[in-house]
Write an enzyme that holds these catalytic residues in place. Sequence first.
Site, PDB file in Angstrom:
ATOM      1  N   SER A 190       0.845  -1.194   0.000  1.00 49.81           N
ATOM      2  CA  SER A 190       0.000   0.000   0.000  1.00 49.81           C
ATOM      3  C   SER A 190       0.882   1.248   0.000  1.00 49.81           C
ATOM      4  CB  SER A 190      -0.970  -0.039   1.183  1.00 49.81           C
ATOM      5  OG  SER A 190      -2.018   0.896   1.028  1.00 49.81           O
ATOM      6  N   GLU A 318      -9.320  -5.302  -4.100  1.00 52.74           N
ATOM      7  CA  GLU A 318      -8.704  -4.353  -3.168  1.00 52.74           C
ATOM      8  C   GLU A 318      -9.746  -3.518  -2.413  1.00 52.74           C
ATOM      9  OE1 GLU A 318      -5.421  -3.905  -2.551  1.00 52.74           O
ATOM     10  OE2 GLU A 318      -4.312  -4.629  -4.292  1.00 52.74           O
ATOM     11  N   HIS A 414      -7.829  -5.644  -0.007  1.00 52.01           N
ATOM     12  CA  HIS A 414      -6.625  -4.886   0.313  1.00 52.01           C
ATOM     13  C   HIS A 414      -6.064  -5.335   1.663  1.00 52.01           C
ATOM     14  CE1 HIS A 414      -3.911  -1.518  -0.111  1.00 52.01           C
ATOM     15  NE2 HIS A 414      -4.198  -1.087   1.094  1.00 52.01           N
TER      16      HIS A 414
END
Length: 513
Positions: A190, A318, A414
């Site tokens: 990320s 995600e 995610h």
Amino acid sequence: MTTAEGPVVRTDAGAVRGREEGGLAVFRGIPFAEPPVGEARFQAPRHARAWDGVREAYEFGPPPPQDMAFQGREGELDAPTGDDWLTVNVWTPDVRAAAGRRPVMVWIYGGAYKAGHAGSPGYDAQYIARDGDVVVVTFNHRVGIEGFARIEGAPANRGLLDQVAALEWVRDNIAAFGGDPAQVTIFGESAGAGAVASLLAMPSARGLFHRAVAQSVPGTFFSDELARDVAAEIAQEAGLPPTAAALATVDPRRLTAAGEALGEKMRQYEDRWGRLAPTVTPFSPVVDGEVLPTTPWEALAAGAGRDVELVVGHNRDEWRLFIVMGGQLGKITEEQAGWALRTFGPGPEGEQAYRAAFPEAAPGELFERVQTDWLFSMPSLRLAEAQVAGGGRAHVYELTWPAPGAGGVLGACHGLDIPLLFGTYEADLGNLLFMGSGVPDQARELSARFRSAWTAFARTGDPGWPAYDPEERLVQVLDAKPEVRAYPEEVTRRLWQDYEFAPLPLLNPGEAD
């Protein structure tokens, strides 16, 4: 050297004593730079001062000041307190020089550039170090206002400069911990993957690492004008001008409240900040022309990463994590889907293009898909394509195995790659992703495959599947039965193939206050 009290290693600033833990020597909280407070506040990191005697390296250093609301927390983190934020931690199978030098893996945490710390239980690197027979380093860097606000009297991207300083510490000291400074792999997820991408583009980071793994690269990089405008609004929340001198008069932990307050009302700035406004994240790396000369995509296409081997990939679903955490699952309306497609789609015809490409998709699927694509999946794929275009090599993966927790609604969302990679199923995000399900055998098998691929790449440059090329587009699909196949999201790739991930601009600057 190992004593009855624990292993002792001499760094360039002084000796440190760690602990023997499960067959590893573990050192925590070693300063790599001076505390960035007082005269050092909002400045580039300064080399750590030397100390006498042997310093106990038993506890993680204190986290940098950060946005607690973003993490769903109130008050302080359950962590040491103090100003010595810039510290490194080392897990090593053997500190003896005679044991030979092992590959080094340096982890960079995520957290939307406004949260995160290396002492988080989810980043316990023991399994990576032990299973892969590698040396693992984690470290703290400044986030939020301290690390990324673009203010007068301070260099841009201080959080990235902290990362460069940590990598310089690795270069100068890791051999004493049994690591090979000529075989360093950086990896992050990320915002940490955004940092990895940034470091690939930064002249000051060149030569400090030799391989890189970027997990779910965010596509948000700020233009200098946008970053300055955002910083001015943060400073206004604090009742101060956007200068280092003024903001330094406020305690760092109190100053984070100004960033939190702005995050809660960013939608009001859509006419000036465009796509940034709905993200509630007022920080990103800034393409300032000096610390970060260009975006990573532009830099890699021009050959900046040609000498660095790259693994990059993303998770299939995600954005599902944020839909579930926001209580929106199954509640997205046609109007909301249309807004998302118009706001985040690739160009002015984005909504029509998505609806034509996915004619059977429900509003919730379109809402999720376009935000997954804009923020993570397409920036990740395009980083690989830029690397190949610039003469380098890249290996691409997609994680499609669904998280079993929360009733199985999260999909391959995610952050799922973090507990799988680290084996920390019951810590931090792993609590949600595996909640109520236990840890199925599939997860343990996939977890072992993650660590095996990542550590093999750190050792040899080959994660175990073919390099990506623009014709066959072979990628590793990570699922219960992993397979190498053509990139699964071909329809989406075509939608975005002509889109440029440029720095987010400041719109209508004349209207700024």
